[in-house]
Design an enzyme around this catalytic site. Sequence first.
Site, PDB file in Angstrom:
ATOM      1  N   SER A   1       0.817  -1.201   0.000  1.00  0.00           N
ATOM      2  CA  SER A   1       0.000   0.000   0.000  1.00  0.00           C
ATOM      3  C   SER A   1       0.854   1.255   0.000  1.00  0.00           C
ATOM      4  CB  SER A   1      -0.926   0.021   1.219  1.00  0.00           C
ATOM      5  OG  SER A   1      -1.672   1.222   1.254  1.00  0.00           O
ATOM      6  N   ASP A   2       0.535   2.163  -0.901  1.00  0.00           N
ATOM      7  CA  ASP A   2       1.141   3.486  -0.855  1.00  0.00           C
ATOM      8  C   ASP A   2       0.689   4.163   0.445  1.00  0.00           C
ATOM      9  OD1 ASP A   2       2.341   5.939  -1.899  1.00  0.00           O
ATOM     10  OD2 ASP A   2       0.284   6.629  -2.119  1.00  0.00           O
TER      11      ASP A   2
END
Length: 940
Positions: free
Chosen positions: A376-377
Amino acid sequence: MSEEKKVVSSDEITEEIVTVTTEHVSVTNEKSETIDEKQEKKVGNLQVEEHEHIHVAEDIPPELEELLHTDPTKGLTTEEAAKRMERFGRNEIAEVKTNYLLKFLGYFTGAIAYLIELACIFAIVLKHWLDFGVILALLFTNAFIGFIEEARAESALDALKNTLALKAKVWRDGHFIDLDVAELVPGDVIGLRLGDIIPADARLLGISVTGGETEGALSIDQSALTGESLPVEKKKGDTVYASSIVKQGQMLAVVIKTGSDTFIGRAANLISITVEQGHFQKIVNQIGNFLILITSVLVAIIFVYQMIKFRHTDDGKVLNVLGNVLVLTIAAIPVGLPTVLSVTMAVGAKQLAAKKVIVKRLTAVEEMASISVLCSDKTGTLTLNELTFDKPYLSPGFSEEDILLYSYLSAEPGANDPIESAVRTAAENSLDLLKNRPNKHEIPGYKQTAFVPFNPTTKMTSATILNVDTKAVFKVAKGAPQVIINLVGGDDEAVKAVNALARRGLRALGVARTKPGNLENYELVGMISLLDPPRPDSAETIRRCNGYGVEVKMITGDQLIIAKEVAHRLGMQRVILDANHLVDATKSEEEVTEHCERADGFAQVIPEHKYRVVELLQKKGLLVGMTGDGVNDAPALKKANVGIAVHGCTDAARSAADIVLLAPGLSTIVDGITTSRAIFQRMRSYALYRITSTVHFLMFFFTITLARDWTMEAILLILITILNDAATLVIAVDNAKISKQPDKWRLGQLITLSILLGALLTAASFGHYFIARDVFNIPEKGDDKRLETIMYLHISSCPHFVIFSTRLSGYFWENLPSPIFFVAVMGTQVFAMFISIYGVLTPAIGWGWGLSIISFSLVYFFVLDFVKVQLFKRWSFAFTARVFPTPTRRNKLQARKVEAERLKKVAKTVKKIRKVVYVCKALMVMKGSSTKKLTQQEAA
């Protein structure tokens, strides 16, 4: 997530322990000092530890460097620009247009599709038009479902191209002109001002747009490119990237890279080279290859056998024999397999859309059920992507309300700056006197008589304030911590506080006010701490993902200390690697991959790093999901098995992704995981049923054809295929049991169970055949065709009821089928029973045979269900390694045992070290209490 898995090396253990203890211990080497000695030790001249931004170094070849020394007052000549244009090309990202015809034809490829197409050709040659029509209809139905569901309105490369500026201010031939950005070449001198989209990668010259020297810096928002949560300061000699935005300042810059050589161009290139076959297509092809293999071998044997046996007769002619085996082939191959799976995924996509999860690539529904790692960013995905107040450091005598008020009084109204915006928002939301004001430009009880805006040289803002009620005048100042501390004459405790905040990745901002009656003597109010905070639902989402066996790894362009602080607040472990670890030449790829698998996140990454993280995890055999919202995430989104663009994403991220979230945050991902796993169970259920049916069909007809030369009317075989596959389409809305771990096809298990169940069904079929022939004296051949009707009803019902068992790994009653699915399956068999009883398309067999065959099929289903459960209970990797002891399996099993032992030892070590950490924390609390008491005593 188990401790054994998360902390796996002495280096990582040490790093984690140091990280934990530094939150409470600000001075090292304290083990040799007693508490009394620490109390008497005076703090020397402490300095603020400034948080330095780590810039990504750009590699400039010497031959290109020679072209960058352009006269900043004249620029390039038209002739020189033309030469460089010919050498470097236009400053644009090459377009790759989608050929929709080729994309549609792509749905007619694959193992099963090729076999169906071959059957179509044979049907045309033999003029079996009914067979041809049915097969062709199923083939096109599957293709249209896939094509329509996956049609995309835009490409990722188009979206990346649209993020570039259209015009740029450039020096050419001694004139400062507007120029199309596509015409820029390395060496061009461009002007950058507030609000400009930077048109190409460029190096800042430290010269103002008007031609004079400037000591200032540019504030650049490059979050969409690098994922950094805060604008970064760029000064003379630094590189600014195409598509980032100037938020403050103005300066000339020389273009160093254009087109596909730019930072954003390299991201586009990564997207264009990512054309790997999806996981679902690989699985379907593997299933298809297995079915094709056994079908081809058995049908070929029958063909050769009949050609030899019936030679010199009409039955031995090639077309006649081919007609016989064609019917068997059509009935055996799973013509409905792709269609049923596509329809199941399409129905699932509509269910996900209702939960604000939009599926762009249909097969992503299946792949999402199997992902075991979610990368996940951070910025804008796990966090809000907006600076907010965190817990401040307060000087004695001041409250949190005080620091909010004074910071608001010294804030610049309407400034387009994230820090000023954060200050104003926090004060307006917290202070009662700022709520419900009739005039938003006035502060009740106070009047601003003078204001000095932020200056890069002084690094502070200041304001002169009149207290309307008391008529007292005072000044407030807000700025860089070291500036404010110097303004108040020094404060060692404040320096310690700022350094502690910096070590946690928090941005500090000092606030001071003048003492009453003296407009030159300042006192410190405190230190504001600013952070891009986690979304309210992020920690819970991560916890729920872990509960479903999905490990979440945070990937960010932000600095390492910021990443660790956010990870801590999200309830994650803090084993965060910096990007250099991914490209460390001193480590082997196996070692980097191992560290990548064990890490909780990665910091200071660029698009190539994100792409590499996904690539390394995939090489490890993991199915990877990737979430993001920026241009920098697009390559990794395209590379991942499932790319997920979050709410508010850029066009580039949306176009590169397979799934788009319409709701903010990641909470809907959990809905996506649970729904996709339900869909997966339905697909696997059907696949197991269909392979079992095919194995049973081939086993029985191969043996009976060779042994007895017995065949069934073609219309009955086709009827079985059409009715049963039509009924199983309803499996798309069946109840499903959602697994707590990522789903896997486990093809070895699937095929083994299919062969076992197929063999048991074959045994039952032969039992029916010989009981009817030998016990009830029904003729095997001749004009009496009742045996065909009996076998038709048996082959239609007995394997079809198996689908009630294949729906789950446990006993069928643990999760009963939905009423619609039950009615659909039972309805087809009741229909087949009436056809057989009353003799429609086949001789009648009466109620006795009809009811007894259906009853036997239902009872036999219980036997098959028991066999299935026993196999699932005993099936494991260790079991397969013992039953099929290949060298690879033996080595892998041994490696797993060694790893399990190592993790146990590490877990024990971690447990011991954490006890030491807790003792250190307790000692520091005691030390703090003791110091406080001494201070109070001295004050008394």
